[in-house]
Design a protein around this motif. Structure first.
Motif, PDB file in Angstrom:
ATOM      1  N   LEU A 195       0.827  -1.208   0.000  1.00 26.44           N
ATOM      2  CA  LEU A 195       0.000   0.000   0.000  1.00 26.44           C
ATOM      3  C   LEU A 195       0.864   1.263   0.000  1.00 26.44           C
ATOM      4  CD1 LEU A 195      -2.802  -0.992   2.543  1.00 26.44           C
ATOM      5  CD2 LEU A 195      -3.028  -0.750   0.086  1.00 26.44           C
ATOM      6  N   LEU A 196       1.930   1.263   0.793  1.00 26.00           N
ATOM      7  CA  LEU A 196       2.831   2.413   0.839  1.00 26.00           C
ATOM      8  C   LEU A 196       3.462   2.672  -0.529  1.00 26.00           C
ATOM      9  CD1 LEU A 196       4.662   1.839   4.241  1.00 26.00           C
ATOM     10  CD2 LEU A 196       3.165   3.742   3.687  1.00 26.00           C
ATOM     11  N   CYS A 197       3.863   1.609  -1.203  1.00 32.25           N
ATOM     12  CA  CYS A 197       4.479   1.756  -2.528  1.00 32.25           C
ATOM     13  C   CYS A 197       3.470   2.303  -3.539  1.00 32.25           C
ATOM     14  CB  CYS A 197       5.033   0.418  -3.007  1.00 32.25           C
ATOM     15  SG  CYS A 197       6.460  -0.153  -2.065  1.00 32.25           S
ATOM     16  N   GLN A 198       2.235   1.817  -3.475  1.00 35.16           N
ATOM     17  CA  GLN A 198       1.207   2.276  -4.411  1.00 35.16           C
ATOM     18  C   GLN A 198       0.864   3.750  -4.193  1.00 35.16           C
ATOM     19  OE1 GLN A 198      -2.037  -0.457  -3.881  1.00 35.16           O
ATOM     20  NE2 GLN A 198      -1.003  -2.134  -4.930  1.00 35.16           N
ATOM     21  N   VAL A 199       0.711   4.139  -2.922  1.00 36.59           N
ATOM     22  CA  VAL A 199       0.402   5.539  -2.618  1.00 36.59           C
ATOM     23  C   VAL A 199       1.586   6.430  -2.978  1.00 36.59           C
ATOM     24  CG1 VAL A 199      -0.151   7.169  -0.781  1.00 36.59           C
ATOM     25  CG2 VAL A 199      -1.220   4.941  -0.789  1.00 36.59           C
ATOM     26  N   GLY A 200       2.793   5.962  -2.641  1.00 33.66           N
ATOM     27  CA  GLY A 200       3.983   6.750  -2.954  1.00 33.66           C
ATOM     28  C   GLY A 200       4.162   6.957  -4.441  1.00 33.66           C
ATOM     29  N   GLU A 201       3.860   5.927  -5.229  1.00 33.14           N
ATOM     30  CA  GLU A 201       3.982   6.038  -6.680  1.00 33.14           C
ATOM     31  C   GLU A 201       3.043   7.098  -7.240  1.00 33.14           C
ATOM     32  OE1 GLU A 201       3.731   3.142 -10.636  1.00 33.14           O
ATOM     33  OE2 GLU A 201       3.140   2.404  -8.653  1.00 33.14           O
ATOM     34  N   SER A 202       1.811   7.143  -6.709  1.00 29.23           N
ATOM     35  CA  SER A 202       0.848   8.139  -7.187  1.00 29.23           C
ATOM     36  C   SER A 202       1.198   9.548  -6.714  1.00 29.23           C
ATOM     37  CB  SER A 202      -0.565   7.778  -6.708  1.00 29.23           C
ATOM     38  OG  SER A 202      -0.620   7.786  -5.291  1.00 29.23           O
ATOM     39  N   ALA A 203       1.919   9.667  -5.572  1.00 27.23           N
ATOM     40  CA  ALA A 203       2.235  10.986  -5.016  1.00 27.23           C
ATOM     41  C   ALA A 203       3.506  11.582  -5.603  1.00 27.23           C
ATOM     42  CB  ALA A 203       2.371  10.889  -3.502  1.00 27.23           C
ATOM     43  N   VAL A 204       4.450  10.728  -6.016  1.00 31.64           N
ATOM     44  CA  VAL A 204       5.745  11.235  -6.482  1.00 31.64           C
ATOM     45  C   VAL A 204       5.600  12.129  -7.709  1.00 31.64           C
ATOM     46  CG1 VAL A 204       7.892  10.494  -7.608  1.00 31.64           C
ATOM     47  CG2 VAL A 204       7.183   9.442  -5.481  1.00 31.64           C
ATOM     48  N   SER A 205       4.718  11.755  -8.642  1.00 38.26           N
ATOM     49  CA  SER A 205       4.546  12.559  -9.857  1.00 38.26           C
ATOM     50  C   SER A 205       4.072  13.973  -9.529  1.00 38.26           C
ATOM     51  CB  SER A 205       3.552  11.872 -10.798  1.00 38.26           C
ATOM     52  OG  SER A 205       2.305  11.698 -10.150  1.00 38.26           O
ATOM     53  N   VAL A 206       3.201  14.101  -8.524  1.00 39.02           N
ATOM     54  CA  VAL A 206       2.710  15.425  -8.127  1.00 39.02           C
ATOM     55  C   VAL A 206       3.816  16.212  -7.427  1.00 39.02           C
ATOM     56  CG1 VAL A 206       0.973  16.655  -6.768  1.00 39.02           C
ATOM     57  CG2 VAL A 206       0.371  14.512  -7.876  1.00 39.02           C
ATOM     58  N   LEU A 207       4.558  15.541  -6.557  1.00 39.04           N
ATOM     59  CA  LEU A 207       5.609  16.220  -5.799  1.00 39.04           C
ATOM     60  C   LEU A 207       6.775  16.653  -6.675  1.00 39.04           C
ATOM     61  CD1 LEU A 207       5.639  13.900  -2.668  1.00 39.04           C
ATOM     62  CD2 LEU A 207       4.807  16.229  -2.749  1.00 39.04           C
ATOM     63  N   LYS A 208       7.033  15.901  -7.748  1.00 33.86           N
ATOM     64  CA  LYS A 208       8.111  16.289  -8.656  1.00 33.86           C
ATOM     65  C   LYS A 208       7.834  17.643  -9.305  1.00 33.86           C
ATOM     66  CE  LYS A 208      10.124  11.875 -10.091  1.00 33.86           C
ATOM     67  NZ  LYS A 208      10.232  10.898 -11.204  1.00 33.86           N
ATOM     68  N   LYS A 209       6.566  17.884  -9.631  1.00 37.30           N
ATOM     69  CA  LYS A 209       6.209  19.122 -10.325  1.00 37.30           C
ATOM     70  C   LYS A 209       6.457  20.353  -9.464  1.00 37.30           C
ATOM     71  CE  LYS A 209       2.683  16.877 -13.163  1.00 37.30           C
ATOM     72  NZ  LYS A 209       1.240  16.790 -13.485  1.00 37.30           N
ATOM     73  N   VAL A 210       6.302  20.193  -8.150  1.00 36.07           N
ATOM     74  CA  VAL A 210       6.421  21.357  -7.263  1.00 36.07           C
ATOM     75  C   VAL A 210       7.719  21.339  -6.459  1.00 36.07           C
ATOM     76  CG1 VAL A 210       3.937  21.605  -7.022  1.00 36.07           C
ATOM     77  CG2 VAL A 210       5.163  20.172  -5.410  1.00 36.07           C
ATOM     78  N   SER A 211       8.596  20.353  -6.740  1.00 33.98           N
ATOM     79  CA  SER A 211       9.823  20.240  -5.939  1.00 33.98           C
ATOM     80  C   SER A 211      10.720  21.457  -6.099  1.00 33.98           C
ATOM     81  CB  SER A 211      10.592  18.976  -6.326  1.00 33.98           C
ATOM     82  OG  SER A 211      10.943  19.019  -7.700  1.00 33.98           O
ATOM     83  N   GLY A 212      10.702  22.080  -7.295  1.00 35.29           N
ATOM     84  CA  GLY A 212      11.522  23.264  -7.499  1.00 35.29           C
ATOM     85  C   GLY A 212      10.944  24.513  -6.870  1.00 35.29           C
ATOM     86  N   LEU A 213       9.637  24.496  -6.585  1.00 35.86           N
ATOM     87  CA  LEU A 213       8.986  25.680  -6.016  1.00 35.86           C
ATOM     88  C   LEU A 213       8.979  25.667  -4.500  1.00 35.86           C
ATOM     89  CD1 LEU A 213       5.875  25.714  -8.383  1.00 35.86           C
ATOM     90  CD2 LEU A 213       7.978  27.053  -8.636  1.00 35.86           C
ATOM     91  N   ILE A 214       9.068  24.488  -3.902  1.00 36.26           N
ATOM     92  CA  ILE A 214       8.949  24.370  -2.447  1.00 36.26           C
ATOM     93  C   ILE A 214      10.286  23.913  -1.872  1.00 36.26           C
ATOM     94  CG2 ILE A 214       7.775  23.195  -0.551  1.00 36.26           C
ATOM     95  CD1 ILE A 214       5.410  22.844  -2.462  1.00 36.26           C
ATOM     96  N   SER A 215      10.803  24.638  -0.950  1.00 34.89           N
ATOM     97  CA  SER A 215      12.064  24.265  -0.302  1.00 34.89           C
ATOM     98  C   SER A 215      11.978  24.406   1.208  1.00 34.89           C
ATOM     99  CB  SER A 215      13.207  25.139  -0.831  1.00 34.89           C
ATOM    100  OG  SER A 215      12.930  26.499  -0.564  1.00 34.89           O
ATOM    101  N   ILE A 216      10.760  24.530   1.723  1.00 30.88           N
ATOM    102  CA  ILE A 216      10.589  24.731   3.167  1.00 30.88           C
ATOM    103  C   ILE A 216      10.537  23.393   3.875  1.00 30.88           C
ATOM    104  CG2 ILE A 216       9.395  26.930   2.935  1.00 30.88           C
ATOM    105  CD1 ILE A 216       6.755  25.441   3.258  1.00 30.88           C
ATOM    106  N   ASN A 217      10.867  23.391   5.159  1.00 35.32           N
ATOM    107  CA  ASN A 217      10.804  22.189   5.985  1.00 35.32           C
ATOM    108  C   ASN A 217       9.430  22.124   6.631  1.00 35.32           C
ATOM    109  OD1 ASN A 217      11.300  19.950   7.464  1.00 35.32           O
ATOM    110  ND2 ASN A 217      12.692  20.932   8.904  1.00 35.32           N
ATOM    111  N   THR A 218       8.641  21.116   6.253  1.00 33.47           N
ATOM    112  CA  THR A 218       7.260  21.018   6.734  1.00 33.47           C
ATOM    113  C   THR A 218       7.102  20.021   7.869  1.00 33.47           C
ATOM    114  OG1 THR A 218       6.821  19.407   5.014  1.00 33.47           O
ATOM    115  CG2 THR A 218       6.284  21.690   4.515  1.00 33.47           C
ATOM    116  N   GLY A 219       8.197  19.533   8.427  1.00 31.14           N
ATOM    117  CA  GLY A 219       8.101  18.581   9.537  1.00 31.14           C
ATOM    118  C   GLY A 219       7.635  17.222   9.064  1.00 31.14           C
ATOM    119  N   ASP A 220       6.657  16.637   9.775  1.00 31.72           N
ATOM    120  CA  ASP A 220       6.159  15.301   9.444  1.00 31.72           C
ATOM    121  C   ASP A 220       5.078  15.324   8.371  1.00 31.72           C
ATOM    122  OD1 ASP A 220       7.842  14.196  11.286  1.00 31.72           O
ATOM    123  OD2 ASP A 220       6.390  14.308  12.926  1.00 31.72           O
TER     124      ASP A 220
END
Length: 448
Positions: free
Chosen positions: A345-370
């Protein structure tokens, strides 16, 4: 990349086929040579000549060169895939790569996943090499589950039925024991009440003041007990509903086992045995599965393959596949463990989330904790519990800041409650109604 993977698959298949063919031919020629040698065991010169001829024919056919050539082609494509992977640009996500995974927890998830898929030998070896631990009895639970699943794959319902009957008996005993405990408790409470009344009548004149004080103390104790009961009430209600759910699903699964066996008898055209079997087992499910029982009885009217045409959904093999998945779900529910692998389940959710996070990785550089810096849309299959947003602070609840139930029934976050208790207070007014709540007695932390 996809074309390279396809080419790798095809060359791998060709290599396997070519190697198997050449080895089979070599083995056949060797067996024929051994037959000739055994027939001429007395003539040593002839035996030596036959073996020499076999060795020369083996070199002439060049089978080893053919195998090496096929393996060379496979390794050539494999090296292409490796070079392509190295040339790919790295997509590092700063606020994810900075997080460190807990090795012990990850090792446990991997080991549990291996046992869940039935690879017990690899799971044992992994635990031995990693030095990690899994919950006691987990391996035994998975071993029993896969043993029953294996028999269901062979269309044998014996072990599954035995497991169902044992589960139902244990649950029925638990419910009976709970009722007896409640009855005995009520009897004891009634006896205590009569004894207290008699004592009060005897000492009423002499110790009126003391009795009044004791009564007030008892009332306060009763209030505290009632509040403790209210705290435990939620947990008991959830346990009762879960027990009912388990009984209902197990009962339904038992019917589907009998249904599958009955359909097998019809496929074998053993109509008499099917009728006797239905009379023996289906009557206990009449109140819950009458519609399906009527359909199954209707299959008896058709014979010589006509039942398959009239009810194709019953004879297409999907009944046994459903039993397989349904048993896994119910077995895990009874054992109190997730029916799906947490690692998967973790791998499946992570796979769907990585594509979204890649798009905004250059815009966000703050530490959001957990927490992630944004909400990731996931499928409903990956949502396991509700989320609570405090109406006072407008913040989402977390493990460190859980929701709290007040005396009046309203719910706020723990941080908001602490804000209302500033200045060393122990009581506060609800933000939405005039009811006063005692933080030490009236507040119940909600876990979901």
């Amino acid at each position: 990349m996809e074309t390279l993977i396809e080419e790798l698959k095809t060359t791998h298949q060709k290599t396997l086929q070519e190697t198997d063919t050449q080895l089979s031919l070599t083995l056949e020629s060797l067996e024929s040579a051994v037959e000739f040698v055994s027939a001429m065991s007395e003539d040593e010169e002839m035996m030596f000549q036959i073996l020499k001829e076999w060795e020369s024919s083996l070199h002439q056919e060049k089978r080893d060169i053919t195998i090496k050539k096929s393996q060379k082609d496979y390794h050539r494509v494999l090296s292409k895939v490796g070079k392509h992977l190295v040339s790919l640009p790295s997509h590092e996500i700063p606020f994810l790569t900075s997080k460190k995974l807990e090795k012990e927890l990850m090792d446990q998830l991997i080991a549990e996943h291996l046992y869940r898929i039935g690879d017990f030998e690899l799971g044992d070896q992994f635990l031995k090499e990693s030095g990690s631990k899994i919950p006691e009895g987990f391996r035994g639970l998975m071993g029993k589950m896969h043993k029953i699943l294996g028999q269901l794959d062979e269309q044998d319902i014996g072990s599954a039925l035995n497991w169902v009957h044992q589960t139902l008996q244990i649950r029925d005993k638990d419910s009976v024991n709970e009722k007896e405990v409640k009855k005995n408790k009520n009897k004891k409470e009634s006896k205590k009440g009569t004894e207290i009344k008699k004592e009060m009548e005897i000492k009423k004149k002499e110790e009126e003041i003391e009795i009044e004080i004791e009564m007030e103390m008892e009332i306060e104790k009763d209030k505290e007990k009632e509040k403790e009961k209210e705290k435990n009430k939620i947990g008991k209600e959830t346990n009762n509903t879960q027990q009912q759910q388990i009984l209902k699903k197990t009962h339904s699964f038992e019917f589907r086992l009998h249904k599958a066996f009955y359909l097998n008898l019809l496929l074998k055209n053993e109509l008499k045995e099917a009728i006797n079997y239905s009379r023996q087992w289906f009557k206990q499910f009449a109140s819950t599965h009458m519609k399906e029982i009527k359909q199954l009885a209707g299959c008896l009217v058709y014979s010589n393959g006509f039942a398959k045409r009239r009810f194709p959904e019953l004879f297409d093999g999907s009944v046994w596949l459903q039993l397989h998945s349904e048993f896994r779900e119910i077995y895990c529910l009874v054992a109190g463990i997730p029916s799906h692998s947490p690692l998967e389940l973790l791998c499946q959710v992570g796979e769907s989330a990585v594509s979204v996070l890649k798009k905004v990785s250059g815009l966000i550089s703050i530490n959001t904790g957990d927490e992630l810096p944004m909400e990731i849309p996931v499928d409903n299959n990956f949502k396991f519990h509700s989320s609570f947003i405090c109406p006072v602070s407008k913040e989402r609840s977390t493990q460190k800041n859980p929701p709290v139930l007040l005396k009046c029934g309203h719910v706020i976050s723990k941080s908001s409650m602490k804000t209302l208790l500033e200045g060393g207070k122990t009581k506060f007014k609800c933000p939405y109604c005039p009811v006063i709540t005692n933080s030490q007695i009236d507040c119940i932390e909600i876990k979901f």
